[in-house]
Scaffold this active site. Structure first.
Site, short mmCIF file in Angstrom:
data_model
loop_
_atom_site.label_atom_id
_atom_site.label_comp_id
_atom_site.label_asym_id
_atom_site.label_seq_id
_atom_site.Cartn_x
_atom_site.Cartn_y
_atom_site.Cartn_z
N SER A 31 0.82 -1.21 0.00
CA SER A 31 0.00 0.00 0.00
C SER A 31 0.86 1.26 0.00
CB SER A 31 -0.88 0.06 1.26
OG SER A 31 -1.71 -1.05 1.33
N HIS A 62 -10.42 -0.90 -8.38
CA HIS A 62 -9.23 -1.55 -7.82
C HIS A 62 -8.37 -2.05 -8.98
CE1 HIS A 62 -7.29 -4.18 -4.73
NE2 HIS A 62 -6.96 -4.83 -5.81
N HIS A 84 -5.47 -9.27 -1.16
CA HIS A 84 -5.50 -9.43 0.30
C HIS A 84 -6.58 -10.42 0.71
CE1 HIS A 84 -3.74 -5.33 -0.12
NE2 HIS A 84 -2.99 -5.73 0.88
N TYR A 86 -8.34 -10.19 3.32
CA TYR A 86 -9.51 -9.45 3.85
C TYR A 86 -10.47 -8.99 2.76
CZ TYR A 86 -6.94 -5.12 2.76
OH TYR A 86 -6.24 -4.13 2.12
N GLU A 87 -10.00 -9.01 1.51
CA GLU A 87 -10.89 -8.61 0.42
C GLU A 87 -11.86 -9.72 0.06
OE1 GLU A 87 -8.78 -5.97 -2.73
OE2 GLU A 87 -7.19 -7.15 -1.81
N ALA A 114 2.97 -2.02 4.00
CA ALA A 114 2.79 -0.99 5.01
C ALA A 114 2.43 -1.72 6.30
CB ALA A 114 1.67 -0.05 4.60
N MET A 212 -1.50 -6.81 7.34
CA MET A 212 -2.58 -7.68 6.86
C MET A 212 -2.21 -8.40 5.56
SD MET A 212 -5.70 -5.00 7.43
CE MET A 212 -5.79 -3.97 8.91
N SER A 213 -0.93 -8.60 5.33
CA SER A 213 -0.53 -9.22 4.05
C SER A 213 0.75 -10.03 4.25
CB SER A 213 -0.29 -8.12 3.00
OG SER A 213 0.83 -7.34 3.34
N ASN A 236 2.56 3.78 10.70
CA ASN A 236 1.83 4.30 11.88
C ASN A 236 2.25 3.46 13.07
OD1 ASN A 236 0.15 2.17 10.31
ND2 ASN A 236 -0.61 2.04 12.42
N HIS A 248 -6.51 4.71 7.56
CA HIS A 248 -5.86 4.36 6.30
C HIS A 248 -5.20 5.60 5.67
CE1 HIS A 248 -4.97 1.96 2.82
NE2 HIS A 248 -5.65 2.75 2.03
N1 HPA Z 1 -2.23 -2.80 11.56
C1 HPA Z 1 -2.45 -3.67 10.55
N2 HPA Z 1 -2.13 -3.40 9.30
C2 HPA Z 1 -1.54 -2.23 9.04
C3 HPA Z 1 -1.28 -1.29 10.04
C4 HPA Z 1 -1.65 -1.60 11.37
O1 HPA Z 1 -1.45 -0.81 12.32
N3 HPA Z 1 -0.68 -0.21 9.44
C5 HPA Z 1 -0.59 -0.52 8.12
N4 HPA Z 1 -1.10 -1.74 7.87
#
Ligand code: HPA
Length: 273
Positions: A31, A62, A84, A86-87, A114, A212-213, A236, A248
């Site tokens: 991402s 997408h 992903h 989650y998709e 990310a 998440m990947s 983050n 996001h």
């Molecule tokens: N958690 C899960 N997935 C993420 C995060 C997070 O804090 N930041 C970027 N992808």
């Protein structure tokens, strides 16, 4: 039902018929990190939607595509966009591109993502070399019939993020004077971000970053005998570290801020691979 390995071969043949040179390095851009694809020269772009048997995106707007080209004089296959879990894709769909890349002959893989910082010594904008992972998705892409052409039923995962490839990444970062943290990536399914209690648990279990990947792809790549480098962009601090909500927008903003450093590092790594 068409067998999975036949689906992989069909996709591989389509790509091959569109390429002059077959790459030897594969790359997945996470991402906000897709800009690296712009650095490639002699580009040949293939949309995922044109590749037979590739997962079909159900999400409006997408886009996902392969960029085949050259970076640092090396032939690369760059995935701009990944699938992903989650998709709603199955684990087999998530890792389908890995099998196709391996079928093409690619044996080296750079995965990027990310991630949230679990280690409180990290700050947003840090780059972390993944040295190991914890699969917390409750799933594994290799469940089901084993693809014997790719690898063994019970693949070893003790050098999942190849130590020799990690040395290359560390050397590249030192030469460029780019700080590269190192640590363990834990994968969650998402799409909800974690709770502070989950992050506390992840920290106790030994995780430094959360996302998440990546883990499914790295499992499939190891099974297929590929050497993997993983790099997380800490976009983050994970939930509960700071007294503010996660978004996001912050993930994308931070990834954008570090993109120059990230591009420089990855290009230097490719040069040394
Ligand atoms: N958690 C899960 N997935 C993420 C995060 C997070 O804090 N930041 C970027 N992808």
């Amino acid at each position: 039902m068409v067998k999975l390995n036949e689906m992989i071969i069909e996709a591989k043949k389509y790509i091959e018929s569109n390429l002059v040179d077959i790459p030897d390095i594969g790359m997945i851009l996470g991402s906000g990190l897709g800009v690296l694809g712009d650095e490639a020269t002699n580009k040949n772009v293939i949309d995922y939607s044109n590749i037979p048997n590739f997962p079909v995106s159900t999400i409006e707007g997408h886009k996902g595509r392969f960029i085949f080209g050259e970076i640092a004089n090396r032939k690369v296959a760059i995935m701009q966009g990944r699938f992903h879990y989650y998709e709603g894709y199955s684990m087999k769909e998530v890792v389908f591109p890995i099998w196709v890349m391996r079928a093409l002959g690619i044996k080296k893989l750079i995965v990027t993502n990310a991630a949230g910082g679990v280690n409180t010594d990290f700050v947003p904008g840090d780059l972390m070399l993944i040295n190991d992972h914890i699969n917390f998705m409750g799933q594994n892409p290799l469940i089901g019939s084993n693809l014997h052409d790719f690898g063994t039923r019970f693949p070893d995962m003790s050098n999942a993020y190849s130590s020799s490839m990690r040395d290359i990444a560390k050397k590249a970062s030192a030469d460029l004077n780019i700080q590269l943290k190192e640590g363990v990536y834990v994968s969650m399914t998402g799409p909800a971000y974690e709770t502070p209690a989950e992050i506390k648990m992840a920290r106790i279990l030994g995780a430094d970053a959360v996302g998440m990947s990546t883990v499914p792809e790295v499992i499939a790549a190891n099974h297929a005998g590929m050497d993997v480098i993983g790099i997380s962009c800490i976009t983050n601090m994970a939930a509960g570290v700071l007294d503010k909500p996660l978004s996001h927008d912050e993930v994308i903003r931070t990834a954008d801020e570090v993109k120059d450093k990230f591009i420089k590092l990855v290009m230097a790594i490719i040069k040394r691979m």
